[in-house]
Design an enzyme around this catalytic site. Structure first.
Site, PDB file in Angstrom:
ATOM      1  N   ALA A   1       0.870  -1.187   0.000  1.00  0.00           N
ATOM      2  CA  ALA A   1       0.000   0.000   0.000  1.00  0.00           C
ATOM      3  C   ALA A   1       0.906   1.235   0.000  1.00  0.00           C
ATOM      4  CB  ALA A   1      -0.966  -0.007   1.188  1.00  0.00           C
ATOM      5  N   LEU A   2       1.796   1.242  -0.989  1.00  0.00           N
ATOM      6  CA  LEU A   2       2.912   2.191  -0.999  1.00  0.00           C
ATOM      7  C   LEU A   2       2.436   3.626  -1.215  1.00  0.00           C
ATOM      8  CD1 LEU A   2       5.390   0.006  -3.081  1.00  0.00           C
ATOM      9  CD2 LEU A   2       5.212   0.211  -0.581  1.00  0.00           C
TER      10      LEU A   2
ATOM     11  N   HIS B   1       6.921   5.705   1.683  1.00  0.00           N
ATOM     12  CA  HIS B   1       7.722   4.599   1.150  1.00  0.00           C
ATOM     13  C   HIS B   1       8.587   5.088  -0.020  1.00  0.00           C
ATOM     14  CE1 HIS B   1       3.996   2.393   2.655  1.00  0.00           C
ATOM     15  NE2 HIS B   1       4.943   1.811   3.348  1.00  0.00           N
TER      16      HIS B   1
ATOM     17  N   GLN C   1      10.146   1.335  16.209  1.00  0.00           N
ATOM     18  CA  GLN C   1      10.579   0.241  15.331  1.00  0.00           C
ATOM     19  C   GLN C   1      12.008   0.490  14.831  1.00  0.00           C
ATOM     20  OE1 GLN C   1       7.985  -1.493  12.142  1.00  0.00           O
ATOM     21  NE2 GLN C   1       9.179  -0.167  10.818  1.00  0.00           N
TER      22      GLN C   1
ATOM     23  N   LYS D   1       2.064  10.507   6.569  1.00  0.00           N
ATOM     24  CA  LYS D   1       1.523   9.574   5.564  1.00  0.00           C
ATOM     25  C   LYS D   1       1.545   8.172   6.134  1.00  0.00           C
ATOM     26  CE  LYS D   1       2.089  12.315   1.648  1.00  0.00           C
ATOM     27  NZ  LYS D   1       1.263  12.501   0.469  1.00  0.00           N
TER      28      LYS D   1
HETATM   29  P1  AMP Z   1       5.054  -0.130   6.446  1.00  0.00           P
HETATM   30  O1  AMP Z   1       4.717  -0.490   5.039  1.00  0.00           O
HETATM   31  O2  AMP Z   1       4.021   0.669   7.148  1.00  0.00           O
HETATM   32  O3  AMP Z   1       5.578  -1.306   7.238  1.00  0.00           O
HETATM   33  O4  AMP Z   1       6.293   0.854   6.323  1.00  0.00           O
HETATM   34  C1  AMP Z   1       7.465   0.492   5.628  1.00  0.00           C
HETATM   35  C2  AMP Z   1       8.537   1.505   5.924  1.00  0.00           C
HETATM   36  O5  AMP Z   1       8.105   2.790   5.485  1.00  0.00           O
HETATM   37  C3  AMP Z   1       8.846   1.623   7.419  1.00  0.00           C
HETATM   38  O6  AMP Z   1      10.244   1.793   7.585  1.00  0.00           O
HETATM   39  C4  AMP Z   1       8.089   2.865   7.804  1.00  0.00           C
HETATM   40  O7  AMP Z   1       8.639   3.528   8.928  1.00  0.00           O
HETATM   41  C5  AMP Z   1       8.254   3.702   6.557  1.00  0.00           C
HETATM   42  N1  AMP Z   1       7.223   4.739   6.498  1.00  0.00           N
HETATM   43  C6  AMP Z   1       5.881   4.572   6.619  1.00  0.00           C
HETATM   44  N2  AMP Z   1       5.255   5.776   6.572  1.00  0.00           N
HETATM   45  C7  AMP Z   1       6.224   6.708   6.415  1.00  0.00           C
HETATM   46  C8  AMP Z   1       6.228   8.126   6.308  1.00  0.00           C
HETATM   47  N3  AMP Z   1       5.109   8.839   6.349  1.00  0.00           N
HETATM   48  N4  AMP Z   1       7.418   8.754   6.164  1.00  0.00           N
HETATM   49  C9  AMP Z   1       8.578   8.053   6.136  1.00  0.00           C
HETATM   50  N5  AMP Z   1       8.646   6.706   6.226  1.00  0.00           N
HETATM   51  C10 AMP Z   1       7.487   6.051   6.377  1.00  0.00           C
END
Ligand code: AMP
Length: 297
Positions: free
Chosen positions: A43-44, A48, A165, A196
């Site tokens: 769900a990029l 991401h 995390q 986001k």
């Molecule tokens: P997720 O798909 O939610 O597991 O996130 C994958 C990676 O993207 C993780 O390292 C998250 O911390 C990073 N991430 C998610 N949302 C954001 C954001 N708004 N800004 C920066 N990194 C993000």
């Protein structure tokens, strides 16, 4: 002998088999290229994409992205089933960000029957997010350790959005003598400040408006840093109190590594709240004491 994996530099390749991915990254490493890895649950969005674009800017690297909704990090009654999985759109994002390898394993490939060993996060794993989501960080660290072993990245990029995390992954790499250089990337936000998140899609219009209180709260707290810890918490609490729809799980002031907050110096302000069935988190860097303005990370 196994056939050499076919790989065309500059093109997006998708692997679902851990063995196949490991072979490809090994072959790439042998050609002298470094591996920059961005693990995601798909769900990029722009957050991401920022991680991918930063990874790509590291010289001489291949960008590897994983997309896997990790069942181990979801608790009973959480949103594992309804978590969005728009795979085709995600693959387009990866191609647009010039990823060369996307790893989309099936659940059974990562967790075959009988898999039982997990990574224990230590005491920080039971605090903040871990106190509300028992077992969450064991699930996160276990899948990240597995992905690191398969991909063997030189660099791994994670968002500060999930600050606890990121902190625990850095600790795991240090404490378990892992190789990757872990890079934290500042949070990407909507124009009104909301961090986001794939989960923002769950919010209805009213909740979407209320959700801005999280970033507003940590920003207000950060700007009160010069007046000390009590002022920081009071400023953030005042913003949260103005949005009664939010059910706050915690508002916490910590040190930069999530130990106790110092009297003076660098700190982190973290918040988590529920809006209906949706859980949102945010955080900001700040500077305590010293009469300077705080900063917003
Ligand atoms: P997720 O798909 O939610 O597991 O996130 C994958 C990676 O993207 C993780 O390292 C998250 O911390 C990073 N991430 C998610 N949302 C954001 C954001 N708004 N800004 C920066 N990194 C993000």
């Amino acid at each position: 002998m196994r056939a050499k994996p076919s790989f065309t530099a500059g093109q997006l390749h998708r692997h679902t088999s851990p063995d196949e991915l490991a072979r490809t990254t090994r072959a790439l490493r042998a050609t002298g290229r470094k591996i920059a890895f961005v693990p995601t649950m798909g769900a990029l969005h722009e957050g991401h994409r920022e991680l991918m674009s930063r990874a790509r800017r590291i010289p001489n690297t291949v960008l590897v992205v994983s997309i896997f909704v990790n069942p181990l990090q979801f608790g009973a009654g959480e949103d594992f089933e309804r978590y969005p999985r728009p795979l085709e759109a995600d693959l387009e994002v990866c191609a647009a960000e010039r990823a060369e390898l996307v790893f989309t394993p099936e659940r059974e490939a990562l967790y075959p029957d009988g898999a039982q060993v997990t990574v224990h996060p230590g005491p920080l794993g039971d605090e903040l997010e871990g106190a509300v989501r028992p077992g969450h960080f064991a699930g996160v660290l276990t899948v990240v350790a597995k992905l690191f072993n398969i991909v063997r990245p030189d660099y791994a990029l994670f968002g500060e959005k999930d600050f606890q995390q990121l902190t625990l992954i850095k600790k795991m790499v240090r404490d378990l003598d892992m190789d990757p250089h872990v890079i934290g990337i500042p949070t990407v936000r909507e124009r009104d400040g909301l961090a986001k998140s794939s989960r923002n899609a769950y919010l209805d219009a009213g909740q979407r408006t209320a959700a801005t209180a999280l970033s507003a709260a940590v920003t207000a707290g950060a700007y009160a840093g010069a007046q000390g810890a009590q002022a920081v918490l009071a400023a953030a609490e005042a913003v949260l109190a103005g949005t009664p729809e939010l059910e706050v799980d915690y508002l916490a002031l910590r040190g930069p590594d999530l130990g106790p907050a110092p009297d003076q110096g660098e700190a982190r302000l973290l918040v988590a709240a529920r809006l209906g069935g949706t859980r949102l988190i945010d955080n900001a860097a700040l500077h305590l004491g010293g009469g300077e303005l705080g900063t917003h990370g």
